[in-house]
Design a protein around this motif. Structure first.
Motif, short mmCIF file in Angstrom:
data_model
loop_
_atom_site.label_atom_id
_atom_site.label_comp_id
_atom_site.label_asym_id
_atom_site.label_seq_id
_atom_site.Cartn_x
_atom_site.Cartn_y
_atom_site.Cartn_z
N PHE A 263 14.33 21.37 56.80
CA PHE A 263 14.92 22.21 55.76
C PHE A 263 16.09 23.07 56.28
O PHE A 263 17.10 23.20 55.58
N PRO A 264 16.00 23.68 57.48
CA PRO A 264 17.18 24.41 57.99
C PRO A 264 18.40 23.50 58.19
O PRO A 264 19.54 23.92 57.95
N MET A 265 18.16 22.27 58.60
CA MET A 265 19.26 21.31 58.74
C MET A 265 19.86 21.00 57.38
O MET A 265 21.09 20.89 57.23
N PHE A 266 19.00 20.85 56.37
CA PHE A 266 19.48 20.62 55.01
C PHE A 266 20.30 21.82 54.52
O PHE A 266 21.35 21.65 53.90
N PHE A 267 19.79 23.03 54.78
CA PHE A 267 20.43 24.25 54.29
C PHE A 267 21.85 24.39 54.86
O PHE A 267 22.77 24.85 54.17
N ALA A 268 22.02 23.98 56.11
CA ALA A 268 23.33 24.12 56.77
C ALA A 268 24.31 23.03 56.37
O ALA A 268 25.52 23.17 56.62
N SER A 269 23.83 21.94 55.75
CA SER A 269 24.64 20.73 55.63
C SER A 269 25.80 20.82 54.64
O SER A 269 26.69 19.96 54.66
N ASN A 270 25.84 21.84 53.77
CA ASN A 270 27.03 22.08 52.94
C ASN A 270 27.59 23.48 53.15
O ASN A 270 28.59 23.84 52.55
N TRP A 271 26.93 24.27 53.97
CA TRP A 271 27.35 25.64 54.23
C TRP A 271 28.75 25.67 54.85
O TRP A 271 29.59 26.52 54.52
N PHE A 272 29.01 24.73 55.75
CA PHE A 272 30.28 24.76 56.50
C PHE A 272 31.49 24.40 55.65
O PHE A 272 32.62 24.68 56.02
N TYR A 273 31.28 23.77 54.48
CA TYR A 273 32.43 23.38 53.64
C TYR A 273 33.25 24.60 53.21
O TYR A 273 34.48 24.51 53.09
#
Length: 491
Positions: A263-273
């Motif tokens: 879930f933390p990996m999922f949470f970060a996966s669009n954060w950087f856009y």
């Protein structure tokens, strides 16, 4: 089974078993253990899993791919950054809610209908950019269109994930993710190319293409008819009830709790856009440089997805070793890209960018080369991150019904993070704070993913955990199976 199928899958030649076959004890053979002859000729080509994933890629090429091209410019290059950020915040907020339940919707309606419904919202959103061209004060329409698109996107990406991860055999998943991601990102490449000479008519062209893309699911084969290259059938839930599906959503978590560590990996996966698109590309480059950056960014995504997919499917290595190798590549990329970006970010602030004296970078400026190379590396990292996340989910299950729930979790949590960070950008959080939060979350995602890889990824998928949604079970039987498995986990 046809020899070609055996050669592709690496499985020795096996005689097909009829669907109503029984084993020595008189018990019917489970569908996942039966083998079927694949069609030959044109029908075989059309119904092959590779062809269907290619068609799936073109759906996303013409819908979210073109959306990405416009979004990567920072509001299509025409919407002001605040409106763009608010529209994205609304989009990802509704996306997060819709995606959480989209796995259940996908399993009840079927992937074709879910994909068709999901792809319908992109033309409306791109049309809102056209409306801003005609009526500059139509920012509210852009935000409303973003909210509607969030619901549609939740459906589209959940159906996409269940098909992309459910169609390949275990040793093809990295390759299939790479094929899909390459075609999908061609939408960003084409859109960015058009945007280099952007005008009123290009917006209309985008709308036409997204409408065509929304109709492609009608041409796709029903997943119930799909046979993998090793002769096994794709398991599809047989019209479960809503009650069964919402119960299955819970049981998917209870029977495979290791997914929580992703879930933390999922949470970060669009954060950087947000930092990449609005706080870097849109902040310090002029429109011409932004358009060129956008083009090379999506091209680098193709290279990144294919390269990491090639690593994750290396048959000379065990699946566990491939998983840890992919994790190490991500660690390397995260620290290289963000250490480099940190020194660039120190040179400007939100206040400086807004000042009249700030000179935005053009493609002919000396400072442009190093900064566009950083943006290319950001694209490589993005595609590698997304591909690895999908591959790890695919390593946990081969069942499209279960994968629909996993993908729903992925897109829901991903979108919740994106909604928060886009809103933070809209209210003017300092660029450096946005950047540091991006770096920290990526590292946290990798830290939590490591024990999941160690404890859950095996060289072959555990069929006992993968049998939650078997063909031929009634709603009552399926519900009872789900409850039994949940009780076993609790014990």
């Amino acid at each position: 089974m046809a020899d070609v199928a055996n050669e592709e899958s690496g499985r020795p030649h096996m005689t097909p078993v009829p669907t109503n076959s029984s084993n020595v004890d008189g018990q019917s053979t489970p569908p996942e253990l039966e083998y079927y002859l694949r069609p030959s000729g044109v029908a075989g080509l059309y119904t092959s899993t590779t062809t269907q994933v290619v068609l799936l890629g073109f759906v996303c090429f013409m819908c979210p791919g073109l959306f990405n091209a416009l979004n990567g410019l920072g509001g299509g290059g025409q919407v002001d950054p605040t409106t763009s950020a608010n529209a994205n915040s609304a989009l990802y907020a509704t996306f997060a809610v819709a995606a959480f339940f989209a796995g259940s919707i996908n399993n009840v309606l079927g992937s074709k209908i879910t994909l068709l419904l999901g792809s319908s919202g992109y033309a409306l959103y791109i049309g809102s950019y056209l409306a801003v061209n005609i009526h500059p004060d139509a920012g509210g329409f852009v935000i409303a269109a973003g909210s509607i698109l969030g619901i549609c996107a939740g459906l589209l990406w959940t159906a996409q994930g269940s098909l992309m991860l459910g169609y390949p055999t275990e040793n093809q998943k990295g390759r299939f993710i790479g094929i899909f991601w390459s075609i999908f990102n061609l939408g960003g490449v084409v859109g960015a190319s058009v945007s280099l000479g952007q005008n009123f008519h290009s917006e209309i062209g985008f709308i036409v293409l997204t409408c065509i893309g929304a109709l492609i699911p009608l041409l796709m084969v029903d997943p119930r008819r799909m046979i993998r290259t090793d002769g096994t059938r794709v398991l599809v839930p047989r019209h479960p009830s809503w009650k069964t599906e919402f119960w299955g959503l819970w049981v998917a978590l209870r029977t495979d709790p290791w997914i929580v560590l992703l879930f933390p990996m999922f949470f970060a996966s669009n954060w950087f856009y947000t930092w990449q698109f609005n706080d870097y590309n849109a902040a310090i480059f002029n429109i011409r440089a932004r358009s060129l950056n956008n083009l090379v960014y999506w091209l680098s995504q193709i290279i990144g997805s294919v390269s990491i997919g090639f690593l994750l499917d290396q048959q000379g290595l065990s699946r566990r070793l491939r998983a840890f190798s992919g994790w190490c590549v991500l660690v390397f990329m995260v620290f290289v890209v963000h250490t480099w970006a940190f020194f660039d970010q120190k040179e400007y602030t939100r206040e400086l960018v807004k000042s009249p004296s700030f000179q935005k970078i053009d493609i002919f400026d000396r400072a442009y080369v190093s900064r566009v190379l950083l943006y290319i590396c950001c694209g490589l990292l993005d595609s590698m991150w997304q591909t690895t996340a999908y591959w790890l989910m695919g390593a946990m299950s081969n069942n499209p019904g279960k994968l629909a729930h996993f993908t729903g979790f992925y897109k829901s949590i991903q979108s919740a993070g994106a909604a928060g960070i886009w809103r933070a950008d809209a209210v003017g959080i300092p660029y450096m704070n946005m950047f540091i939060s991006t770096w920290v979350l990526l590292v946290a995602g990798l830290v939590f993913a490591f024990p999941m890889i160690h404890m859950r990824v095996r060289d072959h998928t555990d069929e006992d955990l993968d049998s939650l949604y078997e063909l031929g079970e009634s709603d009552q039987e399926l519900t009872q199976r789900a409850r039994t498995q949940a009780l076993q986990v609790e014990k």
